[in-house]
Motif scaffolding. Structure first.
Motif, PDB file in Angstrom:
ATOM      1  N   THR A 134      32.175  87.280  18.605  1.00 45.94           N
ATOM      2  CA  THR A 134      32.249  87.614  20.035  1.00 45.94           C
ATOM      3  C   THR A 134      32.868  88.987  20.238  1.00 45.94           C
ATOM      4  N   VAL A 135      33.921  89.299  19.494  1.00 46.61           N
ATOM      5  CA  VAL A 135      34.543  90.626  19.596  1.00 46.61           C
ATOM      6  C   VAL A 135      33.528  91.714  19.254  1.00 46.61           C
ATOM      7  N   ALA A 136      32.754  91.499  18.174  1.00 48.12           N
ATOM      8  CA  ALA A 136      31.744  92.478  17.780  1.00 48.12           C
ATOM      9  C   ALA A 136      30.711  92.664  18.890  1.00 48.12           C
ATOM     10  N   ARG A 137      30.273  91.543  19.475  1.00 49.67           N
ATOM     11  CA  ARG A 137      29.285  91.643  20.546  1.00 49.67           C
ATOM     12  C   ARG A 137      29.834  92.391  21.751  1.00 49.67           C
ATOM     13  N   GLU A 138      31.076  92.073  22.125  1.00 49.97           N
ATOM     14  CA  GLU A 138      31.652  92.672  23.325  1.00 49.97           C
ATOM     15  C   GLU A 138      31.864  94.174  23.176  1.00 49.97           C
ATOM     16  N   ILE A 139      32.261  94.616  21.991  1.00 49.07           N
ATOM     17  CA  ILE A 139      32.459  96.055  21.780  1.00 49.07           C
ATOM     18  C   ILE A 139      31.131  96.794  21.944  1.00 49.07           C
ATOM     19  N   LEU A 140      30.085  96.279  21.299  1.00 44.88           N
ATOM     20  CA  LEU A 140      28.766  96.909  21.406  1.00 44.88           C
ATOM     21  C   LEU A 140      28.257  96.873  22.839  1.00 44.88           C
ATOM     22  N   ALA A 141      28.367  95.697  23.456  1.00 45.86           N
ATOM     23  CA  ALA A 141      27.777  95.488  24.773  1.00 45.86           C
ATOM     24  C   ALA A 141      28.466  96.300  25.859  1.00 45.86           C
ATOM     25  N   TYR A 142      29.796  96.231  25.908  1.00 50.43           N
ATOM     26  CA  TYR A 142      30.499  96.877  27.017  1.00 50.43           C
ATOM     27  C   TYR A 142      30.637  98.378  26.845  1.00 50.43           C
ATOM     28  N   VAL A 153      20.208  99.231  35.323  1.00 48.17           N
ATOM     29  CA  VAL A 153      20.017 100.000  34.090  1.00 48.17           C
ATOM     30  C   VAL A 153      21.126  99.673  33.088  1.00 48.17           C
ATOM     31  N   ALA A 154      22.359  99.560  33.584  1.00 51.68           N
ATOM     32  CA  ALA A 154      23.490  99.221  32.714  1.00 51.68           C
ATOM     33  C   ALA A 154      23.298  97.845  32.093  1.00 51.68           C
ATOM     34  N   GLY A 155      22.727  96.913  32.859  1.00 49.25           N
ATOM     35  CA  GLY A 155      22.466  95.577  32.327  1.00 49.25           C
ATOM     36  C   GLY A 155      21.479  95.610  31.173  1.00 49.25           C
ATOM     37  N   PHE A 156      20.445  96.440  31.300  1.00 46.62           N
ATOM     38  CA  PHE A 156      19.490  96.581  30.202  1.00 46.62           C
ATOM     39  C   PHE A 156      20.191  97.167  28.971  1.00 46.62           C
ATOM     40  N   GLY A 157      21.044  98.172  29.211  1.00 45.24           N
ATOM     41  CA  GLY A 157      21.779  98.776  28.107  1.00 45.24           C
ATOM     42  C   GLY A 157      22.678  97.778  27.398  1.00 45.24           C
ATOM     43  N   PHE A 158      23.323  96.925  28.176  1.00 43.92           N
ATOM     44  CA  PHE A 158      24.212  95.891  27.631  1.00 43.92           C
ATOM     45  C   PHE A 158      23.477  95.043  26.600  1.00 43.92           C
ATOM     46  N   TRP A 159      22.329  94.484  26.997  1.00 42.37           N
ATOM     47  CA  TRP A 159      21.638  93.531  26.128  1.00 42.37           C
ATOM     48  C   TRP A 159      20.887  94.197  24.990  1.00 42.37           C
ATOM     49  N   ILE A 160      20.338  95.368  25.220  1.00 46.77           N
ATOM     50  CA  ILE A 160      19.660  96.074  24.139  1.00 46.77           C
ATOM     51  C   ILE A 160      20.652  96.402  23.028  1.00 46.77           C
ATOM     52  N   ALA A 161      21.878  96.735  23.410  1.00 42.97           N
ATOM     53  CA  ALA A 161      22.898  97.112  22.433  1.00 42.97           C
ATOM     54  C   ALA A 161      23.384  95.937  21.588  1.00 42.97           C
ATOM     55  N   CYS A 162      23.344  94.733  22.147  1.00 45.21           N
ATOM     56  CA  CYS A 162      24.031  93.625  21.455  1.00 45.21           C
ATOM     57  C   CYS A 162      23.195  92.376  21.214  1.00 45.21           C
ATOM     58  N   GLY A 187      12.639  86.089  10.383  1.00 45.76           N
ATOM     59  CA  GLY A 187      12.362  87.515  10.491  1.00 45.76           C
ATOM     60  C   GLY A 187      13.018  88.129  11.715  1.00 45.76           C
ATOM     61  N   VAL A 188      12.574  89.325  12.081  1.00 42.46           N
ATOM     62  CA  VAL A 188      13.131  90.028  13.242  1.00 42.46           C
ATOM     63  C   VAL A 188      12.989  89.221  14.532  1.00 42.46           C
ATOM     64  N   PRO A 189      11.843  88.540  14.766  1.00 42.37           N
ATOM     65  CA  PRO A 189      11.732  87.750  16.007  1.00 42.37           C
ATOM     66  C   PRO A 189      12.839  86.725  16.180  1.00 42.37           C
ATOM     67  N   GLY A 190      13.370  86.224  15.065  1.00 42.76           N
ATOM     68  CA  GLY A 190      14.443  85.239  15.147  1.00 42.76           C
ATOM     69  C   GLY A 190      15.722  85.797  15.729  1.00 42.76           C
ATOM     70  N   LEU A 191      15.890  87.112  15.635  1.00 38.89           N
ATOM     71  CA  LEU A 191      17.082  87.762  16.175  1.00 38.89           C
ATOM     72  C   LEU A 191      16.902  88.162  17.637  1.00 38.89           C
ATOM     73  N   PHE A 192      15.724  87.877  18.181  1.00 37.58           N
ATOM     74  CA  PHE A 192      15.456  88.222  19.575  1.00 37.58           C
ATOM     75  C   PHE A 192      14.961  87.027  20.385  1.00 37.58           C
ATOM     76  N   ARG A 193      15.324  85.818  19.950  1.00 41.97           N
ATOM     77  CA  ARG A 193      14.972  84.627  20.722  1.00 41.97           C
ATOM     78  C   ARG A 193      15.683  84.663  22.072  1.00 41.97           C
ATOM     79  N   GLY A 194      14.948  84.433  23.147  1.00 42.90           N
ATOM     80  CA  GLY A 194      15.540  84.452  24.478  1.00 42.90           C
ATOM     81  C   GLY A 194      15.648  85.833  25.080  1.00 42.90           C
ATOM     82  N   PHE A 195      15.043  86.841  24.423  1.00 38.69           N
ATOM     83  CA  PHE A 195      15.175  88.220  24.896  1.00 38.69           C
ATOM     84  C   PHE A 195      14.507  88.427  26.258  1.00 38.69           C
TER      85      PHE A 195
END
Length: 327
Positions: free
Chosen positions: A201-209, A246-255, A292-300
């Protein structure tokens, strides 16, 4: 809308006596409540897609997940687990905005030191740099993770629940609500069980925020400079909403891939002996090998659909609340 100019110069504005910390926290709470109410249905679909088995999936995609959830459980199912985030996310967003605003003030004051003391009162401080905005966002993410890990852990366990029979069939505990979930998880695994997934969670939050706030603040800063605006209360709400989207898109693309791993870790069995994943890294490699890569983007897709409205209203709510409280 209330603003400082509406108050007579002979009458002190009571809002000036409100500590800046209180303003940041209250405005953040308002933004957090709005965020949950607008975004919870999208988040429920995202979590259900992320948590299902790749070998035997329940849903074919976002639309199928939406229709099956609605048909089988009704509209209320999209707000399963809402009480926890409504309280918890409100607190989380308060912390996010407070930490970000605190760091922005810190860097603004630091930038003022580059101006000779005799000129500071008549000179606008230099704009915050991209690095300063990134650090401010990262700090907000780290501060936020202390609460967001347990809040999201409880929320996603409730979100994936369908019926008690289905929970038993899949080897999951069925929780009657957030309080029951916290009580039973704590009884089984202690405080570490409630805070399951803290590291990822810490890793995600740093990237996302970092991405979230640098995107929003950079856009606002650029607009104000271009239009010659020095008073943030003059920022049009349409601009705040657009920049928030736009910031919301940046949040999720990053993390997003990290968010998938976080959800899998938090949905994994509480008993270490029965867990599918030994660590976040093991979860990442296992998911990549299996899907594969699709597995890391489930729910995107539902996440991206959610990003624009949720973050438009989140930033608009924060800006309006701050204007009413007196910046």
């Amino acid at each position: 809308m209330v603003n400082a100019s509406a108050t007579s110069a002979s009458e002190p504005d009571f809002r000036d006596s409100i500590p800046r910390t209180v303003k940041d926290l209250v405005a953040g709470s308002v933004a957090g409540i709005v965020q949950v109410l607008v975004g919870q249905p999208f988040d429920t679909i995202k979590v259900r897609l992320q948590g299902q088995s790749a070998a035997n999936p329940i849903y074919k995609g976002p639309a199928d997940a939406f229709m099956k959830t609605y048909k089988q459980e009704g509209a209320a199912a999209f707000y399963k687990g809402t009480l926890t985030p409504l309280i918890g996310i409100g607190a989380c967003v308060s912390i996010q905005f407070f930490a970000n605003e605190y760091m922005k003030r810190f860097f603004t004051n630091r930038n003022l030191t580059s101006i000779p003391p005799s000129e500071r009162s008549a000179t606008k401080p230099p704009p915050l740099t991209t690095v300063q905005l990134l650090i401010s966002g990262a700090a907000s993410g780290i501060a936020n993770s202390v609460l967001s890990a347990p809040v999201e852990h409880i929320r996603i366990r409730l979100q994936v629940q369908t019926t008690e029979a289905d929970a038993i069939a899949t080897g999951r505990t069925f929780y009657k609500g957030p309080v029951d979930a916290i009580r039973r998880i704590y009884a089984e695994r202690g405080i570490a069980g409630v805070w399951k997934g803290q590291g990822v969670t810490v890793a995600r939050e740093i990237l996302a925020y970092s991405a979230y706030f640098v995107t929003y603040e950079s856009l606002v800063q650029r607009y104000m400079e271009r239009e010659g605006i020095t008073d943030r209360t003059k920022l049009p709400m349409a601009k705040a909403m657009g920049y928030g989207a736009v910031a919301g898109f940046g949040f999720w693309i990053a993390c997003f891939p990290v968010d998938v791993i976080k959800s899998k870790i938090q949905l994994d069995h509480l008993d270490p002996a029965k867990r599918l994943y030994r660590s976040s890294w093991h979860c990442l490699t296992h998911t990549f090998r299996a899907e594969g890569v699709p597995g890391l983007f489930r729910g995107f897709v539902p996440c991206m659909l959610r990003a624009a409205p949720v973050n438009s209203f989140t930033f608009a709510a924060f800006e309006i609340a701050m204007n009413l409280l007196g910046r």
